[in-house]
Design a protein around this motif. Sequence first.
Motif, PDB file in Angstrom:
ATOM      1  N   TYR A  81      16.103  -1.154   1.889  1.00 14.28           N
ATOM      2  CA  TYR A  81      16.504  -0.046   2.763  1.00 14.28           C
ATOM      3  C   TYR A  81      15.226   0.570   3.305  1.00 14.28           C
ATOM      4  N   ASP A  82      15.156   0.770   4.617  1.00 13.83           N
ATOM      5  CA  ASP A  82      13.899   1.222   5.195  1.00 13.83           C
ATOM      6  C   ASP A  82      14.135   2.168   6.366  1.00 13.83           C
ATOM      7  N   GLU A  83      14.053   3.462   6.101  1.00 16.58           N
ATOM      8  CA  GLU A  83      14.129   4.459   7.168  1.00 16.58           C
ATOM      9  C   GLU A  83      12.737   4.792   7.713  1.00 16.58           C
ATOM     10  N   ILE A  84      11.714   4.580   6.921  1.00 16.24           N
ATOM     11  CA  ILE A  84      10.353   4.943   7.320  1.00 16.24           C
ATOM     12  C   ILE A  84       9.840   3.996   8.403  1.00 16.24           C
ATOM     13  N   GLN A  85      10.242   2.722   8.319  1.00 16.16           N
ATOM     14  CA  GLN A  85       9.852   1.707   9.307  1.00 16.16           C
ATOM     15  C   GLN A  85       8.338   1.499   9.377  1.00 16.16           C
ATOM     16  N   LEU A  86       7.699   1.426   8.205  1.00 11.56           N
ATOM     17  CA  LEU A  86       6.280   1.098   8.174  1.00 11.56           C
ATOM     18  C   LEU A  86       6.081  -0.345   8.635  1.00 11.56           C
ATOM     19  N   PRO A  87       4.993  -0.620   9.337  1.00 12.75           N
ATOM     20  CA  PRO A  87       4.689  -2.019   9.652  1.00 12.75           C
ATOM     21  C   PRO A  87       4.461  -2.795   8.346  1.00 12.75           C
ATOM     22  N   PRO A  88       4.761  -4.082   8.315  1.00  7.60           N
ATOM     23  CA  PRO A  88       4.622  -4.861   7.076  1.00  7.60           C
ATOM     24  C   PRO A  88       3.244  -4.744   6.427  1.00  7.60           C
ATOM     25  N   CYS A  89       2.167  -4.741   7.208  1.00 11.60           N
ATOM     26  CA  CYS A  89       0.831  -4.655   6.591  1.00 11.60           C
ATOM     27  C   CYS A  89       0.641  -3.309   5.894  1.00 11.60           C
ATOM     28  N   ASP A  90       1.202  -2.228   6.424  1.00 12.40           N
ATOM     29  CA  ASP A  90       1.089  -0.918   5.774  1.00 12.40           C
ATOM     30  C   ASP A  90       1.938  -0.851   4.503  1.00 12.40           C
ATOM     31  N   MET A  91       3.121  -1.452   4.528  1.00  9.24           N
ATOM     32  CA  MET A  91       3.966  -1.489   3.334  1.00  9.24           C
ATOM     33  C   MET A  91       3.279  -2.290   2.234  1.00  9.24           C
ATOM     34  N   GLN A  92       2.648  -3.389   2.600  1.00  6.99           N
ATOM     35  CA  GLN A  92       1.951  -4.208   1.614  1.00  6.99           C
ATOM     36  C   GLN A  92       0.758  -3.466   1.018  1.00  6.99           C
ATOM     37  N   ARG A  93       0.010  -2.762   1.836  1.00  6.12           N
ATOM     38  CA  ARG A  93      -1.113  -1.966   1.328  1.00  6.12           C
ATOM     39  C   ARG A  93      -0.631  -0.860   0.404  1.00  6.12           C
ATOM     40  N   LEU A  94       0.488  -0.256   0.745  1.00  4.80           N
ATOM     41  CA  LEU A  94       1.062   0.807  -0.078  1.00  4.80           C
ATOM     42  C   LEU A  94       1.452   0.288  -1.466  1.00  4.80           C
TER      43      LEU A  94
END
Length: 96
Positions: A81-94
């Motif tokens: 579930y993703d409301e924030i819509q971070l780009p994949p590279c940002d989600m991976q860094r997180l």
Amino acid sequence: PQMMEVLHRKDARIKLTEVIVQKRIHTRLFDHTANVNNPKNVPPGTFLDHGCVSRESYDYYMVSQHVTQGTATPTHYRVIYDEIQLPPCDMQRLTF
């Protein structure tokens, strides 16, 4: 759904992202660049987000630990579930 109901009842303006983290998997990642006959563990921070992941869902593998003996086991991350819509590279860094 229950978490969303609570947030809406509280009138919270919070965006929510849910990620399932799965450690017990049978996938292994190897680095064959130096010698194809003698594969090495991939370095910590290695992400795999194409090739052996689902085309229908938002998921990726990450190796977060350095292994001196044996084989590094990646962790499987599945964003359900993703409301924030971070780009994949940002989600991976997180998640690293």
